[in-house]
Design an enzyme around this catalytic site. Structure first.
Site, PDB file in Angstrom:
ATOM      1  N   GLU A 181       0.827  -1.203   0.000  1.00 16.90           N
ATOM      2  CA  GLU A 181       0.000   0.000   0.000  1.00 16.90           C
ATOM      3  C   GLU A 181       0.864   1.257   0.000  1.00 16.90           C
ATOM      4  OE1 GLU A 181      -3.091   0.192  -0.456  1.00 16.90           O
ATOM      5  OE2 GLU A 181      -3.969  -1.741   0.101  1.00 16.90           O
ATOM      6  N   ASP A 317      -4.992  -9.794  -7.247  1.00 15.45           N
ATOM      7  CA  ASP A 317      -5.300  -8.999  -8.425  1.00 15.45           C
ATOM      8  C   ASP A 317      -4.121  -8.367  -9.155  1.00 15.45           C
ATOM      9  OD1 ASP A 317      -5.056  -7.566  -6.067  1.00 15.45           O
ATOM     10  OD2 ASP A 317      -6.443  -5.994  -6.636  1.00 15.45           O
ATOM     11  N   GLU A 436     -19.576  -5.202  -2.707  1.00 19.56           N
ATOM     12  CA  GLU A 436     -18.222  -5.734  -2.651  1.00 19.56           C
ATOM     13  C   GLU A 436     -18.147  -7.157  -3.193  1.00 19.56           C
ATOM     14  OE1 GLU A 436     -14.753  -4.790  -0.891  1.00 19.56           O
ATOM     15  OE2 GLU A 436     -15.639  -3.400  -2.321  1.00 19.56           O
ATOM     16  N   GLU A 507     -12.756   0.021  -9.493  1.00 18.53           N
ATOM     17  CA  GLU A 507     -12.405  -0.988 -10.506  1.00 18.53           C
ATOM     18  C   GLU A 507     -13.393  -1.063 -11.670  1.00 18.53           C
ATOM     19  OE1 GLU A 507     -10.232  -1.749  -6.851  1.00 18.53           O
ATOM     20  OE2 GLU A 507     -12.402  -1.606  -7.218  1.00 18.53           O
ATOM     21  N   THR A 596      -1.694   0.300 -10.131  1.00 22.16           N
ATOM     22  CA  THR A 596      -2.957  -0.213  -9.606  1.00 22.16           C
ATOM     23  C   THR A 596      -3.681   0.805  -8.738  1.00 22.16           C
ATOM     24  OG1 THR A 596      -3.946  -2.206  -8.646  1.00 22.16           O
ATOM     25  CG2 THR A 596      -2.059  -1.243  -7.481  1.00 22.16           C
TER      26      THR A 596
END
EC number: 3.2.1.-
Length: 606
Positions: A181, A317, A436, A507, A596
């Site tokens: 992160e 992902d 979600e 996304e 990302t």
């Protein structure tokens, strides 16, 4: 510290070469002889800072050699973006009106953050408080530097850069930080803003973050510590990689580290993540689902065999997302990333993608998780878990980019069906917002006929609820299913909702944006606008926008706002909404590649 001993000589050569090619510090230029693209000419002190805290720490496990940056002229890669023609005046007026609405939503949220949470990590958008969830280093501030530039908010950008340069990465509000992160938000944020603006202060901050993160790789086998005790590391204590880590968190650092090496000329960061890629390559054909890597691995032992779950979604992902993007970032100079992507995608196409049963017989696809278990004969059999995730909606965009970049034309149809699957899910929820995670029943075939079967759907609902229907009549099954459907607030086609939240995720709009830029299909503009309006209506607070607790409740009720606004709301979600309603040349996919966290990095060009 052999690397530091070589530093002055390397810098002297670097400045001689770059000095020839740069006439202005505000413009980028390529160096054909070396084959990669640096940023603007470096000002004194940007790179050569041996007294910086994280650089002074002793290296416990020094490397005998460092891999050099890729050499040679970048290749002329296939075009990604559609060739857009003349825009009708009415269409342009509508597009600009929508772009302004997105801009206003961003400016409003930014103003609230500036007034109520500056310079903390996040704004609490309902209560007006502040949160420090990512080290206390101003996550929202750094994550949105490039968004401010893209939206032409230059005064706010200068204000934010001035504040960002004062962030100290020598201490953290957290004892343990998430290296992944921190990489995608902070390192990615500084690098992207530098690539767009050429501001040397941002490169210096990127290097500071990079120097800090590099210490997380100082382990016996040079595998990074993903959940990193930064306090102990700052004391110079010995470290080793853990026995458990998520594959996304260890395999999704390469874009940011490589870009930092390219713009500084220092290959140490590139070397760090290439060592991970070598392990990924060595293990790809040896996992329980050859071609894909499991959700979790053992970095300490480089063991990829302990987990039997495979997914393109949460926890895995971006390790797949970065494969084609590394090809784009490095101008095709690292073709092995394309090979890894091809193998992984072929496996996913075979085992993960499925067509769900829908009341309107929609020709769409979703991406399932896959569990590999032994059958009675001892053979390992892949079994699909037919769930859907908002997070996995990025896959449509990934496949669209891969289809163009790596010349896999059949993948573009799959990319469109996966993106349409996310659009369908938005459209078929009470508030027009995708939750979600959810479950749907699969069609008998991904390509054959798939007529709606209400009774079959109801049986799937009961199976998802673990109801035994073995001795029940059809009428009893229907009645029991109706009870479950009512209790779980299931819309037709859905068999379960495992996580009913919407946390302002990007996304879905990410793939809608990418597909629009790739195909030029104007219907995607309408889908994007419908999504934006639905999200604004439900999430808007007096200050900004909030994550939602349950988007499956009846439309006459407003979803509960959970007082959370992660930095990606402005840094990703609103950025993609803004870009889809912008001129296609703004952050062209043929010139930039997004990490990302939606931070665009300049691609190497021939």
């Amino acid at each position: 510290m052999a690397r530091l001993a070589r530093k002055p000589v390397f810098l002297l050569a670097f400045f001689i070469v770059t000095g020839i090619y740069y006439a202005s510090h505000r413009f980028h230029s390529s160096i054909p002889a070396l084959g990669w693209q640096y940023g603007p000419a470096m000002e004194p002190g940007v790179l050569d800072d041996p007294d910086y805290f994280w650089r002074k720490l002793p290296t416990h496990y020094p490397l005998p050699t460092i891999r050099p940056l890729p050499a040679g002229r970048p290749k002329k890669l296939p075009r990604i973006q559609h060739r857009f023609g003349q825009e009708a005046s009415a269409e342009k007026a509508t597009r600009l009106e929508r772009q302004r609405a997105v801009h206003e939503a961003f400016a409003r949220a930014w103003k609230a953050y500036r007034e109520h949470a500056w310079p903390h990590d996040e704004l609490a958008p309902v209560s007006g408080g502040a949160k420090d969830t990512f080290g206390g280093w101003g996550a929202t501030l750094v994550d949105n530097l490039d968004t401010l530039w893209i939206m032409d908010m230059r005064s706010e950008f200068e204000d934010a850069v001035a504040a960002a340069t004062n962030i100290s990465f020598e201490t953290s509000s957290l004892d343990e930080i998430n290296v992944f992160e921190t990489t995608i938000r902070y390192l990615g944020g500084f690098l992207s803003a530098y690539d767009l603006s050429g501001d040397q202060r941002l490169l210096r901050k990127a290097r500071e973050v990079g120097d800090m993160l590099y210490v997380a790789f100082d382990t016996p086998n040079r595998m990074p510590i993903t959940r990193w005790d930064v306090t102990n590391a700052a004391k110079g204590e010995l470290q080793e990689a853990s026995r458990w880590a998520l594959i996304a968190e260890i395999g999704s650092l390469c874009m940011e580290f490589t870009r930092l090496s390219l713009v500084t000329g220092d290959p140490k960061w590139f070397d760090a993540t290439e060592r991970i890629t070598e392990v990924l390559k060595a293990e790809q054909s040896k996992t329980k689902l050859p071609g894909m890597w499991p959700i979790s691995i053992n970095p300490k032992n480089k063991d990829f065999h302990g987990d039997n779950t495979f997914s393109l979604g949460a926890m895995a992902d971006s390790v797949f997302e970065y494969l084609p993007k590394m090809v784009a970032l490095t101008g095709g100079l690292l073709p092995e990333y394309g090979e890894l992507y091809t193998y992984a995608t072929d496996t996913a196409k075979k085992h993960s993608f499925y067509r769900p049963l829908t009341p309107d017989n929609a020709d769409i696809l979703l991406a399932a998780a896959v569990h590999v278990n032994k059958n009675n004969d001892g053979n390992e059999i892949p079994m699909s878990d037919y769930i859907g995730q908002h997070l996995v909606c990025f896959v449509g965009g990934m496949l669209a980019i891969g289809s163009k970049l790596l010349q896999r034309p059949d993948d573009l149809d799959i990319a469109r069906k996966l993106t349409d699957g996310c659009i369908w899910t938005y459209n078929n929820m009470p508030h027009g917002i995708m939750p979600e995670t959810f479950a749907m029943a699969p069609c008998p075939s991904k390509s054959g006929p798939c007529e709606w079967d209400e009774y079959g759907w109801k049986k799937a609902v009961l199976a998802s609820a673990d109801k035994d229907v073995g001795k029940l009549t059809k009428e009893q099954i229907n009645a029991l299913a109706d009870e479950v459907i009512s209790e779980k607030k299931l819309s037709k086609g859905f068999t379960d909702f495992m996580d009913r939240r919407y946390i302002l995720r990007p996304e879905a709009i990410e793939s809608v944006f990418v597909l629009y830029r790739v195909t030029g299909d104007k219907s995607l503009l309408e889908s994007a606008w419908k999504m934006f309006e639905a999200i604004q209506k439900a999430s808007k607070t007096e200050l900004a926008n909030s994550a939602l607790g349950d988007v499956t409740i009846a439309s006459k009720y407003k979803p509960h706002q959970t007082d959370s606004m992660e930095s990606f709301w402005m840094g990703e979600t609103l950025k993609y909404f803004y870009l889809i309603f912008s001129e296609p040349g703004l952050i062209s996919l043929d010139e930039y590649v997004f990490n990302t966290e939606a931070h665009p990095f300049k691609r190497l060009a021939p």
